[in-house]
Design a protein around this motif. Structure first.
Motif, PDB file in Angstrom:
ATOM      1  N   GLY A 130       0.845  -1.204   0.000  1.00 28.80           N
ATOM      2  CA  GLY A 130       0.000   0.000   0.000  1.00 28.80           C
ATOM      3  C   GLY A 130       0.872   1.242   0.000  1.00 28.80           C
ATOM      4  O   GLY A 130       0.685   2.161   0.794  1.00 28.80           O
TER       5      GLY A 130
ATOM      6  N   ILE B  82       1.754   1.161   5.880  1.00 34.53           N
ATOM      7  CA  ILE B  82       1.452   2.407   6.592  1.00 34.53           C
ATOM      8  C   ILE B  82       0.045   2.859   6.202  1.00 34.53           C
ATOM      9  O   ILE B  82      -0.258   3.014   5.011  1.00 34.53           O
TER      10      ILE B  82
ATOM     11  N   ASP C 130       1.293  -1.385  -4.861  1.00 34.88           N
ATOM     12  CA  ASP C 130      -0.022  -0.834  -4.566  1.00 34.88           C
ATOM     13  C   ASP C 130      -0.982  -1.382  -5.625  1.00 34.88           C
ATOM     14  O   ASP C 130      -0.601  -1.492  -6.790  1.00 34.88           O
TER      15      ASP C 130
ATOM     16  N   ASP D 242      -2.073  -6.721  -4.365  1.00 35.92           N
ATOM     17  CA  ASP D 242      -3.295  -6.669  -3.572  1.00 35.92           C
ATOM     18  C   ASP D 242      -3.174  -7.802  -2.557  1.00 35.92           C
ATOM     19  O   ASP D 242      -3.160  -8.977  -2.935  1.00 35.92           O
TER      20      ASP D 242
END
Ligand SMILES: C[S@@+](CC[C@H](N)C(=O)[O-])C[C@H]1O[C@@H](n2cnc3c(N)ncnc32)[C@H](O)[C@@H]1O
Length: 218
Positions: A50, A121, A73, A101
């Motif tokens: 992410g 994060i 991401d 993912d």
């Protein structure tokens, strides 16, 4: 993978070409870096999940020249921003972003495993709980023994919000999508960690009622 079928939440961002800027990163990247340098490996391979705008990745990779930093991401615009930040900063230890993912069984980085560290994060509260489950399953699968998982974000503790602002944030997340929400460290996340051979090692209070949390793969 397709970017369309899933609802992905992104924080407020500004743009300069493909590079995106997040005001929240500008506020929290130095405190996060300082805790990261204290508790996470300073050499080997670290995988970021992410990665968002890519700003945390370049900030941390710049501070860790002996780490090979991989990032990913599921959102295409975020990956374009990460790639643009990598090009802008010319850091030699950052690899181009992967379409990861965590709710999928394969992340596309398996050939790079085992990793010395994983970091995510501000992700697990702004995604369905399946994302937290996928993250920990992947950490159990891809971290070496002794490897570390670093999480940053808001957490409730033993069923209680740590601040009224976090309670309000939790309600606002749930109003956007009932599957999202501030996760409970002891009641939801630690059991998930234990199921995947990860032990809670450090919990650090951060500015604005957030926590950095470090797990160790046994
Ligand atoms: C709120 S943003 C945080 C971005 C960045 N880490 C930061 O702190 O600025 C959450 C990020 O998690 C990503 N994300 C959402 N669901 C995910 C999933 N299932 N697997 C991996 N990443 C996911 C989103 O695309 C988004 O970039």
């Amino acid at each position: 993978m397709s970017d369309k079928p899933k609802k992905i939440a992104l924080e407020d961002r500004a743009n300069a070409g493909q590079r995106q800027f997040s005001p929240s990163v500008a506020r929290n990247r130095d405190p996060i870096r300082d805790v990261f340098l204290k508790f996470m490996p300073d050499a080997g391979k670290i995988l970021e999940i992410g990665g968002g705008t890519g700003e945390h990745g370049v900030h941390l990779a710049a501070a860790l020249p002996n780490v090979r930093w991989l990032t990913g991401d599921p959102d295409a615009a975020s990956r374009a921003s990460i790639a643009a930040w990598i090009a802008e900063t010319c850091l030699a230890n950052l690899a181009k972003p992967h379409a990861i993912d965590v709710t999928t069984g394969e992340w596309g980085v398996e050939k790079e495993a085992p990793f010395d560290g994983l970091v995510s994060i501000n992700m697990i509260h702004i995604a369905p709980f399946e994302a937290a489950q996928g993250l920990f399953t992947g950490a159990g699968r891809l971290l070496r023994a002794g490897g570390k998982l670093f999480l940053y974000g808001p957490f409730s503790r033993r069923g209680i919000h740590t601040a009224p602002s976090n309670e309000a944030f939790d309600a606002s997340l749930k109003s956007r999508d009932p599957r999202w929400g501030v996760r409970d460290l002891e009641q939801e996340i630690v059991p998930l960690a234990q199921k995947n051979a990860l032990m809670l090692e450090h919990t650090v209070e951060m500015p604005a009622n957030n926590f950095s949390v470090v797990f160790r793969k046994t």
